[in-house]
Design a protein around this motif. Structure first.
Motif, PDB file in Angstrom:
ATOM      1  N   CYS A   1     -81.152  24.511 -51.527  1.00  0.00           N
ATOM      2  CA  CYS A   1     -81.312  23.423 -50.423  1.00  0.00           C
ATOM      3  C   CYS A   1     -81.267  22.335 -50.577  1.00  0.00           C
ATOM      4  O   CYS A   1     -80.598  21.376 -50.782  1.00  0.00           O
ATOM      5  CB  CYS A   1     -81.769  23.418 -49.115  1.00  0.00           C
ATOM      6  SG  CYS A   1     -81.647  25.130 -47.735  1.00  0.00           S
ATOM      7  N   LEU A   2     -82.624  22.673 -52.425  1.00  0.00           N
ATOM      8  CA  LEU A   2     -82.103  21.078 -53.282  1.00  0.00           C
ATOM      9  C   LEU A   2     -81.116  20.835 -53.638  1.00  0.00           C
ATOM     10  O   LEU A   2     -80.602  19.750 -53.982  1.00  0.00           O
ATOM     11  CB  LEU A   2     -83.179  21.571 -53.867  1.00  0.00           C
ATOM     12  CG  LEU A   2     -84.253  21.410 -52.821  1.00  0.00           C
ATOM     13  CD1 LEU A   2     -86.112  21.333 -54.327  1.00  0.00           C
ATOM     14  CD2 LEU A   2     -85.384  19.918 -52.533  1.00  0.00           C
ATOM     15  N   HIS A   3     -80.274  21.881 -54.015  1.00  0.00           N
ATOM     16  CA  HIS A   3     -78.732  22.488 -55.255  1.00  0.00           C
ATOM     17  C   HIS A   3     -78.107  21.331 -54.224  1.00  0.00           C
ATOM     18  O   HIS A   3     -77.715  20.169 -54.883  1.00  0.00           O
ATOM     19  CB  HIS A   3     -78.141  23.154 -55.152  1.00  0.00           C
ATOM     20  CG  HIS A   3     -78.896  24.235 -56.186  1.00  0.00           C
ATOM     21  ND1 HIS A   3     -80.482  24.683 -56.449  1.00  0.00           N
ATOM     22  CD2 HIS A   3     -78.602  24.345 -58.050  1.00  0.00           C
ATOM     23  CE1 HIS A   3     -80.398  24.953 -57.894  1.00  0.00           C
ATOM     24  NE2 HIS A   3     -79.657  24.535 -58.793  1.00  0.00           N
ATOM     25  N   VAL A   4     -78.137  21.709 -53.004  1.00  0.00           N
ATOM     26  CA  VAL A   4     -77.118  20.640 -51.956  1.00  0.00           C
ATOM     27  C   VAL A   4     -77.730  19.405 -51.330  1.00  0.00           C
ATOM     28  O   VAL A   4     -76.869  18.295 -51.875  1.00  0.00           O
ATOM     29  CB  VAL A   4     -76.722  21.459 -51.173  1.00  0.00           C
ATOM     30  CG1 VAL A   4     -76.421  21.188 -49.997  1.00  0.00           C
ATOM     31  CG2 VAL A   4     -75.828  23.042 -50.968  1.00  0.00           C
ATOM     32  N   LEU A   5     -78.681  19.318 -51.878  1.00  0.00           N
ATOM     33  CA  LEU A   5     -78.947  17.483 -51.322  1.00  0.00           C
ATOM     34  C   LEU A   5     -79.459  16.608 -52.178  1.00  0.00           C
ATOM     35  O   LEU A   5     -79.030  16.111 -51.673  1.00  0.00           O
ATOM     36  CB  LEU A   5     -80.653  17.828 -50.922  1.00  0.00           C
ATOM     37  CG  LEU A   5     -81.455  16.604 -50.576  1.00  0.00           C
ATOM     38  CD1 LEU A   5     -81.266  16.160 -49.443  1.00  0.00           C
ATOM     39  CD2 LEU A   5     -83.226  16.562 -50.751  1.00  0.00           C
ATOM     40  N   PHE A   6     -79.241  17.416 -53.449  1.00  0.00           N
ATOM     41  CA  PHE A   6     -79.159  16.207 -54.253  1.00  0.00           C
ATOM     42  C   PHE A   6     -77.941  15.547 -55.170  1.00  0.00           C
ATOM     43  O   PHE A   6     -77.129  15.075 -56.501  1.00  0.00           O
ATOM     44  CB  PHE A   6     -80.325  16.894 -55.609  1.00  0.00           C
ATOM     45  CG  PHE A   6     -81.623  16.755 -55.173  1.00  0.00           C
ATOM     46  CD1 PHE A   6     -81.671  15.448 -55.106  1.00  0.00           C
ATOM     47  CD2 PHE A   6     -82.543  17.210 -55.860  1.00  0.00           C
ATOM     48  CE1 PHE A   6     -83.140  15.209 -54.639  1.00  0.00           C
ATOM     49  CE2 PHE A   6     -83.648  17.158 -55.174  1.00  0.00           C
ATOM     50  CZ  PHE A   6     -84.279  16.426 -54.991  1.00  0.00           C
TER      51      PHE A   6
END
Length: 180
Positions: free
Chosen positions: A78-83
């Protein structure tokens, strides 16, 4: 015209990706659950707790460890998508477009499986941003968690003494009888 009717008549954005509010909610709630699981599993390492370990408890904790690992991996995806901002997501779609694929017409974000999907005009699509090993690893960890939980339940049922043998003639556990 009611607000819901207006919202229903407006087509969804084909370049939407993941909903930012949902993504943040998943990250915050997931981080809280992961912290709780980590604290619980850490407490299982205390010497007095390890002395009372049974096979059922060991399998339960192994199952919870698989859940914690899967949750950590999901949150990392999810962090890959968020940033990534929308412009960077679109650029990644273009960079990773397979040869011979026609023009891109949209992008969507899926939470299960976790992926950012680039859609081509001929109906084909492909994933970008989330590393390719995340979803298969999540599937394996989920399978391990379920198998561990089922094993723990079966072992716990075998360990439980029958109520006929534990309770005395008065139907009260011997340790619960009043002292005379």
């Amino acid at each position: 015209m009611a607000a819901s009717a207006v919202a229903a008549s407006v087509p969804s954005d084909p370049w939407a990706g993941h909903d930012f509010g949902v993504l943040l909610t998943v990250l915050f709630c997931g981080a809280a659950v992961l912290a709780g699981l980590t604290a619980f599993l850490g407490s299982r390492l205390a010497p007095r707790t390890r002395r009372r370990y049974t096979p059922a408890r060991a399998w339960r904790d192994a199952s919870l460890l698989a859940v914690a690992a899967g949750l950590a991996l999901y949150l990392w995806g999810c962090l890959h998508v968020l940033f990534l901002e929308d412009g960077e997501q679109a650029a990644r779609c273009e960079r990773h477009r397979p040869p011979g694929l026609p023009a891109l017409v949209g992008r969507r974000g899926d939470f299960l499986p976790l992926r950012l999907v680039c859609e081509a005009s001929d109906g084909r699509d492909y994933d970008v941003v989330v590393p390719g090993f995340v979803n298969p690893t999540l599937a394996v960890l989920l399978l391990l968690a379920v198998l561990g939980a089922l094993t723990a339940v079966l072992l716990h049922r075998e360990q439980r003494p029958s109520t006929r043998h534990v309770h005395g003639a008065h139907g009260v556990h011997p340790e619960e009888r009043p002292i005379r």
